[in-house]
Motif scaffolding. Structure first.
Motif, short mmCIF file in Angstrom:
data_model
loop_
_atom_site.label_atom_id
_atom_site.label_comp_id
_atom_site.label_asym_id
_atom_site.label_seq_id
_atom_site.Cartn_x
_atom_site.Cartn_y
_atom_site.Cartn_z
N LYS B 81 0.85 -1.20 0.00
CA LYS B 81 0.00 0.00 0.00
C LYS B 81 0.88 1.24 0.00
O LYS B 81 1.85 1.32 0.75
N PHE B 92 3.79 -3.23 10.33
CA PHE B 92 4.08 -3.20 8.90
C PHE B 92 5.58 -3.21 8.60
O PHE B 92 6.37 -2.64 9.35
N LYS B 109 3.94 0.06 2.30
CA LYS B 109 3.92 -0.80 3.49
C LYS B 109 3.17 -2.10 3.24
O LYS B 109 2.22 -2.15 2.46
N VAL B 110 3.67 -3.13 3.89
CA VAL B 110 3.06 -4.46 3.81
C VAL B 110 2.91 -4.98 5.23
O VAL B 110 3.87 -4.96 6.02
N SER B 111 1.70 -5.42 5.54
CA SER B 111 1.43 -5.92 6.89
C SER B 111 2.27 -7.16 7.19
O SER B 111 2.42 -8.05 6.35
#
Lengths: 194, 194
Positions: B81, B92, B109-111
């Motif tokens: 995102k 994240f 960002k990626v969880s």
């Protein structure tokens, strides 16, 4: 109501303050591609008597559902692009959308090349709450002189005004799951028809 | 080289100043869903000996190609995102990506929920030019301790540095079409292998 979707939201959805239901394990961040095929199949069933020539959505999270639906209608998808800068050219239909989540307004634009007065359009989106995004898409369809056939929504927040306003306007709205209330303390989501 | 893609770019692509090739009739704004299935099939063929557990992309325009590829590997997609606000939480993996097109930096960002050290990751994106977006995704994969299996790109701008830098690093890169030069006056796109 799509039972399998309701079960999946109950299992994987996270309830957060502000009446937020996060479904980022299968729609909004991670995408469960097999499940989204079923979503597309469901929308197709609900609108299959319509002669859809284009599926319209807004970036980002409704794109795959829109594509899975469009495949079954053998038509293309157009996704509205978000931005903040007003376009100087005359090549786009533009509309303003107010995001309640972010508390700010953004512009959505669709190229005049990809939507025309001959199009019969099905709007697909992941969430419907206040109806701002769908309202923006309808505005663009009107500006293009195209025909709106209906609106397909994965998750409608039935306690917010967007869905009922569309129904009052006589627009065919099909929501695969309608949430009637969210209990943040008990982490319980109540769905319509339960 | 995917011949059908090259033909489609020649037919539908628009050459704009700044070495830009616009493919918004089938990838970037309007989506040709049938054609994108073929793109997914092609990526699957090129990486089918790898045990891909997750396909990673960044929003927006690579999402459908990523999904069509993931389907064939029977795995899920995660899309990074974009945002400008640094996250206060520790949930994240984040990286900075410089957009040459927009002349500004943004956060991706990626969880941590959706990518782990056990993942074998295939990166899919629509364009590769300077390699900033792919570089950001590799940074996130490294931060997660996951394994990068390779990178699949629909259109590589072979006259910019991104592709060669990845190849020099020994990363398996498969581009379905590589543009070697763009003649803005004559509107001619020259592809590698022609």
């Amino acid at each position: 109501m799509m039972k399998e979707l309701v079960e999946k939201i109950k299992k994987e959805g996270k309830v957060l303050p502000g009446d937020i239901v996060k479904v980022d394990s299968f729609i909004n961040h991670q995408i469960d591609v097999d499940f989204m095929e079923k979503i597309g199949e469901e929308f197709y069933k609900l609108f299959k008597n319509e002669k859809v020539t284009k599926v319209l959505t807004i970036e980002t999270s409704g794109i795959l559902a829109a594509c899975e639906t469009a495949k079954r209608f053998k038509c293309k998808v157009v996704y509205g692009k978000k931005g903040n800068h007003k376009n100087q050219s005359n090549d786009f239909y533009e509309t303003k959308v107010y995001s309640y989540t972010k508390g700010e307004e953004y512009l959505v634009k669709v190229s005049k090349d990809y939507i025309s007065k001959d199009d019969n359009i099905l709007i697909i989106d992941d969430f419907l709450a206040n109806g701002a995004a769908v309202g923006g898409m309808i505005d663009i369809i009107n500006k293009a002189g195209a025909k709106l056939l209906g609106v397909g929504i994965i998750i409608e927040k039935g306690f917010q005004k967007g869905g009922d306003e569309l129904r009052k306007r006589g627009i065919k709205l099909e929501s695969l799951a309608i949430i009637d209330s969210i209990d943040i303390d008990k982490k319980i989501i109540k769905f319509r028809g339960e």
